[in-house]
Design a protein around this motif. Structure first.
Motif, PDB file in Angstrom:
ATOM      1  N   GLY A 239       0.811  -1.213   0.000  1.00  0.00           N
ATOM      2  CA  GLY A 239       0.000   0.000   0.000  1.00  0.00           C
ATOM      3  C   GLY A 239       0.841   1.257   0.000  1.00  0.00           C
TER       4      GLY A 239
ATOM      5  N   ALA B  50      -3.647  -0.574  -4.874  1.00  0.00           N
ATOM      6  CA  ALA B  50      -2.856   0.464  -4.212  1.00  0.00           C
ATOM      7  C   ALA B  50      -2.365   1.509  -5.210  1.00  0.00           C
ATOM      8  CB  ALA B  50      -1.687  -0.170  -3.475  1.00  0.00           C
TER       9      ALA B  50
ATOM     10  N   SER C 245      -2.245   3.454   0.780  1.00  0.00           N
ATOM     11  CA  SER C 245      -1.906   4.199  -0.420  1.00  0.00           C
ATOM     12  C   SER C 245      -2.446   5.617  -0.362  1.00  0.00           C
ATOM     13  CB  SER C 245      -2.464   3.468  -1.643  1.00  0.00           C
ATOM     14  OG  SER C 245      -2.309   4.227  -2.819  1.00  0.00           O
TER      15      SER C 245
END
Length: 808
Positions: A411, A578, A614
């Motif tokens: 992420g 992500a 993310s």
């Protein structure tokens, strides 16, 4: 005569309530003139003889304040001796402002007109004596929205099926052709009876056709040359079509759709010609192998379909507010046909596209999305399973708790890569606007296609379709049906595979930066998914190699009793979500889309963790998505509903007051109003009682006033000195024009001490175009959406408004 009948009705209504001789002080003993029916709605209705018992067209009797004089004439407000300017139907003037290019619409205005239209429709149907006719009209009016949604869904699904098949054919055309069944057949359809897609007797590569069975080296070289040449031709022709016929068909179009849904008008962006060129250009541009995808532009295509289809339905054709509700549903249908994700499409429309999203729009968006997805499924000849899942995974292994660390890492990598992609795309877009590249857009696309095809042909992961690459990256090794990607599962060459995965992700990232935003139509959804899937697969494959190396000890101890410990496909799914989240800053809708795309309910939590990580990392480098950054670069007026502002200024500190132009209720003539309209570029004027004591009376749109003045000039007995009033004048003996009926008597006002943050929230929640700023009921300025956007932009750049002295 309809006019005389109408005058008699008005005379009977006005004679009992209007005292004679009560005209204004400056024109005692004058008589009134209303050249147009002062109908607030002015929606077309069938002509008929109006008597005292029938309502005024528009859904109700004129208020007492609008009944002027006691004589006969046309329409309410006609005094004795009024001019006869024609029949009733000639006085029908649409009271909706003309929608011009690059203007901002007022949501509250169209919402009010929609309510008035409902009243008018209900009233006008009472003239039909037959109850069956009234019932049929009521039924049609109630199902008109659902008919429009169904039509948009069916057409969108059909177009998506044709574009998808055309893209597959254009992509396969670079490699060869089907010699047995026809050149227009895709490779998958040509070889559907063959056990191996790579060894199909019905399919011949261009090298084999050209060389005629020569050496393998010659066949490969000539196939390489044909691949590059065909890709350049496809990309160049797509860019040339967009440049020549439909400039708005370039790129993804999602940024402009966000601007349009916020209330800004960009004509021809959603037109039929743009729809045609965008559809054909997508087939060629995506099929050429450029680092773009067709999934994002599908949203633009479906919204174009809705804009064209709404012309068939009166409910949407004349009301910009209603039309944007239909466009919101079409945007959801675009995601549904792009990924086979109807629910994700609804959430995407709610989260990313729509600024004004009423509760009823969600149910209608779901209906349109489902119809579009079902149509696509029915028309797709390659859908033999009958499922909507695009990348269905066949494994359902439980993920382990220790894998949460790698998921968080993926992420964070996705947020970082997304921020880098956004910065690179924005930097190249600026170069494209300020350097020689803007003079050669088609040449840029051809050169970009040449470089892309030269590079991607030598890398097995990037040579074919990106959709096939995603399918292979998401799949489990033992169940991989893509023979060309079998080496993804070869653990004996683990280091080489990791190197190629990371190298492919880096190359694809660079190509995406250079390609996205050029003259060719295409989006960034699929390239971002591929980049993230490559990186996620690399992390998952590394974990698998590490577990094979050290055994089920340490952090891998939970794998002792598990049949499958590490599944790289899960990591690829998390990585795809992500990176796409880092680029577009989508959250909830992205999780649902990935769930619907893969069918992996067990992996919703890892995808959520990756998307949230993310988002956090990406916001650390800038809160703007790639679409918001491109909107700002192009200079569109877009008030982002995701940004929070903390200003210390008040509304009076930002409003326009220097060149404020107003109209007074009295003291106007036809000539003076025409001069004011000729010299002004504003979309409307506040109307006040007087310049000395500017109490707000209302607001009149420029286009409405222009139409009224044009109609007045058609009467030969009206001169430039004819007086015009924005309020009713009782007992007047001099001819005058009553404009009160075309006046918005309830414009939204705020006090000068209103905090700017609160005003911004009003603009967002109500979809306003302007706010009148008052002090003690007197007008002191007008706060426009443009003023707020300019202030936000200056604040973002670290600038401040210069103090030019006292405001008043």
């Amino acid at each position: 005569d309809v006019a005389l009948a109408w005058g008699r009705a008005v005379k009977m209504q006005a004679s009992s309530s209007d005292p004679p001789g009560s005209g204004p002080a400056d024109i005692p003993g004058t008589s009134g003139l209303t050249l147009l029916m002062p109908d607030q709605e002015l929606f077309p209705v069938s002509d008929g003889v109006m008597d005292e018992e029938l309502p005024i067209p528009g859904g109700g009797r004129a208020p007492a304040s609008q009944r002027v004089g006691s004589g006969g004439g046309i329409g309410p407000g006609k005094g004795k001796g009024a001019l006869d300017i024609g029949k009733l139907e000639e006085l029908k003037v649409e009271n909706l402002p003309e929608v011009k290019d690059f203007m901002t619409i007022d949501w509250t205005y169209y919402a009010e007109k929609d309510r008035d239209n409902l009243k008018h429709t209900s009233t006008s149907r009472h003239k039909f004596r037959s109850p069956m006719v009234r019932l049929a009209l009521d039924v049609y009016d109630s199902i008109q929205s659902w008919l429009a949604l169904a039509l948009v869904g069916v057409v969108s699904g059909g177009l998506a099926a044709m574009i998808g098949m055309g893209t597959d054919w254009a992509n396969d055309l670079k490699f060869g052709t089907c010699v047995e069944r026809g050149f227009w057949i895709t490779r998958e359809m040509c070889c559907k009876d063959s056990a191996n897609l790579l060894q199909c007797p019905n399919w011949k590569s261009w090298g084999e056709i050209w060389a005629g069975g020569g050496r393998a080296e010659d066949v490969q070289l000539r196939s390489y040359v044909c691949y590059v040449g065909i890709a350049m031709l496809q990309a160049g022709y797509a860019a040339w079509m967009c440049k020549t016929f439909a400039p708005y068909a370039v790129g993804s179009g999602l940024g402009e759709i966000k601007v349009i849904m916020s209330g800004f008008v960009i004509k021809r962006f959603l037109g039929g010609w743009t729809l045609l060129i965008k559809s054909v250009g997508l087939v060629l541009a995506v099929g050429s192998g450029l680092s773009i995808g067709k999934e994002g532009p599908f949203i633009h295509v479906c919204v174009c379909v809705a804009n064209v289809m709404c012309r068939l339905f009166s409910k949407y054709n004349t009301n910009e507010g209603r039309k944007r509700e239909l466009l919101s549903s079409a945007a959801a249908a675009g995601v549904a046909v792009a990924f086979g994700a109807p629910i994700g499409g609804v959430l995407f429309s709610l989260e990313e596209v729509s600024i004004y999203y009423p509760a009823k729009a969600m149910w209608r968006s779901l209906f349109c999305s489902v119809v579009a997805a079902m149509t696509l499924q029915r028309l797709n000849p390659l859908s033999s399973t009958g499922k909507l899942v695009l990348f269905e995974i066949t494994y359902h292994h439980k993920w382990k708790l220790f894998e949460m660390g790698p998921f968080l890492l993926i992420g964070a990598m996705g947020g970082l890569v997304g921020a880098i992609l956004n910065k690179g795309i924005l930097r190249i877009a600026k170069l494209r606007k300020t350097t020689f590249l803007k003079r050669f857009p088609v040449t840029e696309v051809v050169v970009c296609s040449c470089c892309t095809s030269l590079i991607c042909y030598t890398i097995v992961y990037l040579r074919g379709s990106y959709m096939r690459l995603l399918s292979a990256l998401f799949s489990e090794c033992k169940n991989s049906s893509q023979d060309i990607f079998q080496e993804l599962c070869n653990s004996e060459n683990g280091r080489d595979i990791l190197t190629f995965l990371i190298l492919s992700a880096v190359i694809l990232s660079l190509l995406t930066m250079v390609t996205f935003g050029n003259q060719a139509p295409g989006g960034i959804f699929v390239p971002a998914l591929c980049i993230g899937a490559l990186l996620g697969r690399a992390v998952g494959f590394s974990m698998q190699l590490l577990e094979n190396e050290i055994g089920d000890v340490g952090i891998f101890e939970p794998c002792v009793s598990a049949e499958h410990c590490i599944t790289p496909g899960i990591y690829a799914i998390v990585g795809a979500a992500a990176v796409l989240g880092g680029v577009t800053r989508m959250t909830m809708c992205l999780v649902v889309i990935l769930f619907e795309v893969t069918g992996g309910l067990e992996y919703v939590l890892p995808v959520m963790v990756g998307v949230m990580m993310s988002k956090w990392v990406g916001d650390a480098f800038g809160r703007d998505s790639v679409y918001t950054a491109m909107i700002r670069l192009k200079g569109y007026p877009y008030l982002d509903n995701k940004r929070e502002h903390h200003f210390k200024e008040r509304a009076s500190d930002v409003m326009s007051y220097r060149d404020l132009q107003v109209l007074t209720t009295a003291g106007n003539t036809v000539e003076s109003l025409e001069a004011k309209l000729a010299e002004s570029t504003y979309q409307g004027f506040p109307v006040v009682t007087s310049l000395e004591e500017p109490l707000v009376v209302g607001y009149v749109a420029t286009t409405t006033l222009q139409r009224v003045m044009q109609k007045c000039r058609e009467n030969p007995k009206v001169g430039g000195s004819t007086r015009c009033y924005f309020s009713a004048v009782e007992g007047a003996r001099e001819r005058y024009i009553d404009l009160s009926a075309w006046l918005d008597k309830s414009p939204i006002q705020i006090r000068e001490t209103t905090p700017l943050d609160k005003a911004i929230e009003m603009f967002r929640a109500l979809g306003l175009r302007y706010l009148l700023v008052t002090r003690g009921g007197q007008l002191i300025g007008i706060l426009k959406k443009k003023d707020i956007l300019e202030h936000i932009e200056m604040y973002r750049k670290g600038m401040h408004r210069r103090d030019d002295g006292d405001m008043f």
